[in-house]
Each structure stands twice: as C-alpha cells, then as structure tokens.
Scaffold this motif. Structure first.
Motif, PDB file in Angstrom:
ATOM      1  N   LEU A   1      31.748 102.801  12.826  1.00  0.00           N
ATOM      2  CA  LEU A   1      31.545 102.751  14.058  1.00  0.00           C
ATOM      3  C   LEU A   1      32.612 102.898  15.090  1.00  0.00           C
ATOM      4  O   LEU A   1      32.893 103.947  15.881  1.00  0.00           O
ATOM      5  N   TYR A   2      33.859 102.425  14.532  1.00  0.00           N
ATOM      6  CA  TYR A   2      35.011 102.255  15.228  1.00  0.00           C
ATOM      7  C   TYR A   2      35.615 103.530  15.260  1.00  0.00           C
ATOM      8  O   TYR A   2      36.402 104.139  16.199  1.00  0.00           O
ATOM      9  N   GLN A   3      35.521 104.062  14.077  1.00  0.00           N
ATOM     10  CA  GLN A   3      36.282 105.440  14.136  1.00  0.00           C
ATOM     11  C   GLN A   3      35.301 106.635  14.241  1.00  0.00           C
ATOM     12  O   GLN A   3      35.889 107.749  14.291  1.00  0.00           O
ATOM     13  N   SER A   4      34.183 106.480  14.596  1.00  0.00           N
ATOM     14  CA  SER A   4      33.444 107.656  14.970  1.00  0.00           C
ATOM     15  C   SER A   4      33.885 108.488  16.351  1.00  0.00           C
ATOM     16  O   SER A   4      34.110 107.608  17.194  1.00  0.00           O
ATOM     17  N   ASP A   5      33.625 109.673  16.296  1.00  0.00           N
ATOM     18  CA  ASP A   5      33.961 110.561  17.674  1.00  0.00           C
ATOM     19  C   ASP A   5      33.126 109.869  18.921  1.00  0.00           C
ATOM     20  O   ASP A   5      33.650 109.978  19.944  1.00  0.00           O
ATOM     21  N   GLY A   6      31.850 109.949  18.760  1.00  0.00           N
ATOM     22  CA  GLY A   6      30.953 109.533  19.618  1.00  0.00           C
ATOM     23  C   GLY A   6      31.139 108.113  20.112  1.00  0.00           C
ATOM     24  O   GLY A   6      31.217 108.010  21.210  1.00  0.00           O
ATOM     25  N   MET A   7      31.398 107.084  19.300  1.00  0.00           N
ATOM     26  CA  MET A   7      31.768 105.871  19.902  1.00  0.00           C
ATOM     27  C   MET A   7      33.041 105.867  20.576  1.00  0.00           C
ATOM     28  O   MET A   7      33.483 105.312  21.751  1.00  0.00           O
TER      29      MET A   7
ATOM     30  N   PRO B   1      36.508 104.581  25.024  1.00  0.00           N
ATOM     31  CA  PRO B   1      37.713 105.275  24.207  1.00  0.00           C
ATOM     32  C   PRO B   1      38.861 103.925  24.404  1.00  0.00           C
ATOM     33  O   PRO B   1      39.771 103.996  23.656  1.00  0.00           O
ATOM     34  N   ASN B   2      38.792 102.801  24.927  1.00  0.00           N
ATOM     35  CA  ASN B   2      39.624 101.783  24.888  1.00  0.00           C
ATOM     36  C   ASN B   2      39.460 101.044  23.549  1.00  0.00           C
ATOM     37  O   ASN B   2      38.190 100.582  23.370  1.00  0.00           O
ATOM     38  N   ASP B   3      40.352 100.892  22.719  1.00  0.00           N
ATOM     39  CA  ASP B   3      40.038 100.566  21.181  1.00  0.00           C
ATOM     40  C   ASP B   3      39.519  99.055  21.226  1.00  0.00           C
ATOM     41  O   ASP B   3      38.538  98.901  20.548  1.00  0.00           O
ATOM     42  N   LYS B   4      40.148  98.232  21.911  1.00  0.00           N
ATOM     43  CA  LYS B   4      39.689  96.935  22.013  1.00  0.00           C
ATOM     44  C   LYS B   4      38.374  96.716  22.426  1.00  0.00           C
ATOM     45  O   LYS B   4      37.393  95.936  22.049  1.00  0.00           O
ATOM     46  N   GLU B   5      38.179  97.531  23.555  1.00  0.00           N
ATOM     47  CA  GLU B   5      36.755  97.356  24.052  1.00  0.00           C
ATOM     48  C   GLU B   5      35.582  97.791  23.260  1.00  0.00           C
ATOM     49  O   GLU B   5      34.488  97.404  23.108  1.00  0.00           O
ATOM     50  N   ARG B   6      36.054  98.833  22.641  1.00  0.00           N
ATOM     51  CA  ARG B   6      35.023  99.561  21.675  1.00  0.00           C
ATOM     52  C   ARG B   6      34.845  98.187  20.335  1.00  0.00           C
ATOM     53  O   ARG B   6      33.726  98.424  19.964  1.00  0.00           O
ATOM     54  N   LEU B   7      35.840  97.873  19.999  1.00  0.00           N
ATOM     55  CA  LEU B   7      35.636  96.804  18.906  1.00  0.00           C
ATOM     56  C   LEU B   7      34.676  95.539  19.482  1.00  0.00           C
ATOM     57  O   LEU B   7      33.800  95.191  18.697  1.00  0.00           O
ATOM     58  N   GLU B   8      35.287  95.162  20.655  1.00  0.00           N
ATOM     59  CA  GLU B   8      34.246  94.242  21.085  1.00  0.00           C
ATOM     60  C   GLU B   8      32.491  94.571  21.190  1.00  0.00           C
ATOM     61  O   GLU B   8      32.004  93.676  21.275  1.00  0.00           O
ATOM     62  N   HIS B   9      32.420  95.682  21.921  1.00  0.00           N
ATOM     63  CA  HIS B   9      31.112  96.126  21.772  1.00  0.00           C
ATOM     64  C   HIS B   9      30.539  96.223  20.525  1.00  0.00           C
ATOM     65  O   HIS B   9      29.261  95.917  20.484  1.00  0.00           O
ATOM     66  N   ILE B  10      31.110  96.693  19.646  1.00  0.00           N
ATOM     67  CA  ILE B  10      30.463  96.732  18.089  1.00  0.00           C
ATOM     68  C   ILE B  10      30.064  95.302  17.549  1.00  0.00           C
ATOM     69  O   ILE B  10      29.080  95.274  17.266  1.00  0.00           O
TER      70      ILE B  10
END
Length: 598
Positions: free
Chosen positions: A516-522, A527-536
C-alpha cells in the motif's frame, strides 16, 4: 576492535605463534622453523584454550578466578611471548590484542546460538548438577517440551547418583572396591590363578647359555606374556562386555597391556643384566688374583653359584610380578569399560536434559521479540516477562525458572532435611551475548520496506510448542501476490481494507502495508509519506492476535520499522477469532470488536 576481525571460515585462521628452532608437521598442525605456527579449524576453541592457559599460570586467576581486568592483563602478558594471529576483514593476517582474544570466542558463540534459534548447548552449563537436584527440578525440566524425541528419557531417581558412581562434581568415579569386586566377578580363578601359573612355568623353564638367558628367551617370554596373559584377559573381557567394549578402547588397552608386560620383563632383565655385569667384573678381578689351581676352581665355583642365584632372582622377580600384572590388567579393563558404560548412560541422561532445556531456550527469541530491549540479561530475564505469559509459553512459572537459574535451598521430601541446589544451568555470558546479538539483528532487519533484506528476524525464531508457527517470508509474498492477482489494483485504493484474523508474526500485514505504502495510486492520493502511513494503519489494515505474547510480537514487528510511528493509531487487537469462526459468528464478533455501526 572485534569488528576488525572476521568470523572464522572453514580454513585455518587462528594460531598460536611461538619461537621454535625445529620444523615438522602433523595432521591439523604446521610448524615452521624459527616461527612455529599451530593452527586450529575452530578459532573459538583455540582462543579459549589460550585464555585459560594464560590465567591458569597464576593462582589468582586459575580455575576461573580473578576479575576481568586481571584476566585480560594475563592474556596481554602471554601475547608478548605467544602472539595470536587472526584474519581481518581484508583477508590479512594480523596479531590479535587481549580484548580480541577474549571477545572473539564470545562473538562466535553468540552468533551460533542466534543462528540456531537459541537451541544451542552453548547456553547451558553445569548440567551434571541435575544428578544432585531435588526431584522437583527434574519435573520442571520434564515440563519443557523436548525439541526432538530423546533417545533416552530423564531417568533420574534418588539412586541414579550411586548407580552411575558419580562424585560431588557429577563425574563418574569408580571406587577401588567396585573395580576389584567387578574384575574378580568377571575373571575369577580361571584368569587370576591359571594364567599366572602358566606364566610362572614358562619363567621357570628359562635356561642359561653360558653367562645369560638364552639369546631369544626374552622375545619368547614377551610373546608368551602377550598370548597367555594379555590376549586371554582381553578375550574374556570381550566375551563379558560385548558391544560395550568398543574397538577403540580395546585396541588402546591391548597396546598398553602389551607395553606394560614388555616393560615389566625389560625391567627385570635390566636388573639381572646389571648384576650379571657386576658379577663378571668381580669374577675377572678375582681370577687375576688367583695363584693356584685350587683358587681358580674356587673362584669359578663361586661365580657359577652367584650366576645361578642371579638367574633365580630374575625368575622370582618376574614370578612375583605376574600375579599383580594379571590382576591389574583385569582391573584396568574393568575400570575403563565400566567408566565408559556409566559415562555413556550419564551422557544419555544429560542429552535428554539438554533436549528439554532446548525446549525452553527456543522460547527466548519470542520473549525478546515481545518484551526485549538492550537491558535484558539472564539476571533480569524474569523481570521483563509477565508470569502468566511465561508459564503459558514455557509450562513452568518464573519462580521455577529462577530456581533453575540461581539454585536455592529446598526441603528433601523424603527426609525433611534442608538441602541446597546449585542451579546455574544457564551460562550467563553466552546468554547475555546472544541476547545482544539477537536484538542487534532485530534492529538490523526491522525495516521491512528495505528490499535488500533477504531475510527477516523470524528466520531466527524457531517454532514453539504453542501455536507460534510463523509463515515464511517467501510464502507470505506469494500469498499477497495471489491476493493482488485476484483483486487487481487493490493496493492503489485508499478505501480498501485488509485483515489478518489470526496474526502470528505480523509478516502478512507488514507485506500489505508495504504494498500500500509503495503503490503509485496511494502516493498520488497521499503524497506525504507520514500521512500515507497514518492513513494505512488507521483506515486500511486490521489484525487479531490470539494471545498476549503473539500480539506483542506481531505489533512490535509491524510497527518496529520506525520508532517515530511507535504510537501511531492502528487497528490491531488481542483477540482469538477461532471459536467465533467455528460457530459461524465471526461477522458479529468483528462488529462488536471494532464497534461497527449498522
């Protein structure tokens, strides 16, 4: 520094070097003129021997005494005379310092322990203490599930110590009375009387040839001793002991007994020859002093009588030695074979004890994964793990573990007498070093986003007797590949949810988080790495772990790749979904667990 020296390969790396003017070679060793090198394929063994030698030279540090600084100083002193050579990271042979001599064996052993999932005998010490232990200790050890089915059970009773003839240190020691009684039982009159009588007849048949026994009499006598004494005693022992009389011991004893009999004969003959030479010299002196024929006849007569007396003494010396030689030969065989038998039986019991202890030691990586940090040692191991978790995983309580580790006073159930058990079944140095090595690997492999890591920490955690069986990393990847193949684009959606209903290691969820973290769609949506992790973690991945320790193992792994997110909001819970699933109530169970509103 230790990091400057390689771990050993399968060729000779560690060496003692000493000044030596000679040059020769043997199997496993090579000596060179002026600088002599002694190589060993096991550097740890070599360095341990070196360290023990350095400290056994001083009464202050012999037998493990003395503090670390003093022991290191002794090693440093010995290095001035016997430098130790090791290979550095560049393949160059360098001289090791005292710190390296002491630390390299520890590093090698700790790596071996971790590599084997803590199921290594290096962790154990003083196993012979179990033969003096209360029956409660034996029961504790039996409670550990043996890693392999032992060839022999832990058959230790109150009579085992006496049956195995163990001394206070747990070593086999046969008393003289036991050996004499057993050898008399095996050999009896047939050997201890008949064989000496035959040998004495042979001795008495020795004839003189002018001034000494017949030229080949000694060789004949030695051959007869070999056949009539050594061979007969060996054959009798073989018939009695059968397979217990191993070929190696048999060959060694046979050679020794033949050598002993040869030395006995040579000694007696040497004394006879010395006396004979003295007699001959005195005879020649007396003969020169003779003035009449009568005096010559008298000197000759006296010389002949003294020769006969010397020969008689020679025969008597041998005859008197025969009884003792045959009895000693029988006793030596009995002592060797009986000791070997008892040591084998003792070893079988000790191997079974160690196999059960490995059933405990294989739990250590799991505990470290769940509760471990850099402060954990053998001394405080009981302080970091809840008692109920410890008992669930190991089958014994923390108090039981402390008794095995530290020993203590106990009451003999049979006599009511207060006794003391030494304990100390675990080696604290190896234990502590191995814990540090494991935690180092845990940190090194924590970032599961790093594709260069071909292994993970669970490669070093063996299956437990409980349901802690971790799915291999490669299989997890295939499972997630299959999931994606059946649900194309699932890792590009930020509203797609995933759940592991029965987490063990957390590898499955970690692989999903990574995809999930590395997918282009996500990345486009977050785009913010930390926010993406928090969402996941907050919205997309869920997981249940059936027990407290498994929950901590899984969450420590899933969230351990980055300390900054240790407190991130997530949906992992300790709950056993097995029974609801069996009863068809899984949906309701999850709704209640996650409070999903209808």
């Amino acid at each position: 520094m230790l990091s400057n020296v390689k771990s050993p390969s399968l060729y000779m790396q560690a060496a003692f070097r000493a000044q030596n003017p000679y040059s020769f070679s043997k199997a496993g060793k090579f000596y060179r003129k002026e600088n002599a090198y002694v190589f060993d394929f096991d550097p740890a063994r070599t360095l341990v021997i070196f360290e023990e030698f350095a400290n056994d030279l001083s009464s202050e540090t012999s037998d493990g005494k003395g503090n670390s600084d003093k022991r290191k100083e002794n090693v440093r002193t010995l290095l001035n005379f016997f430098p130790v050579i090791g290979e550095d990271e560049n393949g160059e042979m360098i001289e090791l310092d005292a710190e390296q001599v002491l630390s390299i064996p520890r590093k090698i052993r700790s790596k071996e322990v971790v590599k084997r999932g803590f199921m290594s005998d290096f962790l154990f010490q003083n196993i012979s203490n179990v033969f003096h232990a209360p029956i409660e200790v034996i029961e504790m050890i039996k409670n550990f599930t043996a890693v392999h089915k032992p060839k022999k059970g832990i058959e230790i009773t109150r009579d085992t110590e006496e049956k195995l003839s163990l001394d206070k240190n747990g070593e086999v020691f046969l008393s003289d009375s036991y050996v004499i009684g057993k050898s008399t039982e095996i050999f009896g009159e047939k050997i201890f009387e008949d064989v000496p009588n035959k040998l004495k007849e042979t001795i008495n048949s020795i004839q003189t040839s002018e001034k000494k026994p017949e030229e080949d009499a000694l060789d004949i006598l030695k051959d007869i001793f070999h056949k009539e004494a050594v061979n007969i005693v060996m054959e009798t022992a073989q018939n009695e002991y059968g397979a217990d009389f191993c070929k190696g011991d048999k060959n060694r004893l046979e050679r020794k007994l033949k050598n002993d009999s040869d030395r006995m004969i040579n000694k007696a003959y040497g004394e006879y020859t010395i006396t004979e030479n003295i007699l001959e010299k005195e005879y020649e002196e007396h003969l020169e002093a003779c003035k009449t024929e009568e005096e010559i006849v008298a000197v000759n007569q006296e010389y002949k009588e003294r020769q006969e007396k010397n020969l008689k003494t020679f025969k008597e010396t041998l005859s008197n030695s025969v009884d003792n030689f045959v009895e000693s030969a029988g006793q030596e065989i009995v002592r060797t074979v009986e000791t070997q038998k008892k040591e084998q039986e003792k070893k079988g019991i000790e191997d079974s004890v160690k196999d059960h202890l490995r059933g405990f030691s294989r739990t250590i990586p799991s505990f470290l994964m769940a509760y471990g940090d850099e402060t954990v040692t053998l001394a405080n191991f009981d302080k970091v793990i809840p008692d109920e978790v410890f008992k669930e995983v190991t089958s014994i309580s923390l108090d039981d573990f402390i008794f095995l580790r530290d020993g203590g006073e106990y009451t003999d159930q049979e006599t009511g007498e207060k006794k003391y058990f030494e304990g100390k079944l675990f080696d604290p140095v190896v234990f502590d070093d191995s814990v540090k090595e494991f935690l180092y690997l845990k940190m090194k492999l924590a970032n599961y986003f790093e594709e260069t890591n071909k292994e993970d920490i669970f490669d070093y955690i063996p299956p437990q007797k409980t349901n802690q069986i971790f799915t291999p990393k490669l299989l997890v990847k295939k499972m997630v590949d299959m999931l994606e193949a059946e649900n194309p684009g699932c890792f590009d959606k930020d509203d797609q949810t995933f759940i592991d209903l029965y987490m063990k290691s957390g590898l499955y969820i970690a692989e999903i988080v990574k995809r999930l973290y590395q997918s282009d769609g996500m990345k486009k949506k977050h785009p913010n790495d930390k926010e993406r992790l928090e969402h996941i973690f907050k919205e997309q991945v869920y997981g249940l772990a059936p027990t407290k320790i498994i929950y901590k193992i899984a969450t420590n792994f899933i969230l351990g790749f980055n300390r900054d997110i240790a407190n991130i909001e997530h949906n992992f819970k300790q709950a056993d979904a097995l029974e609801p699933a069996k009863e068809g109530q899984l949906s309701q169970f999850l709704d209640k667990l996650y409070r999903i509103d209808k």
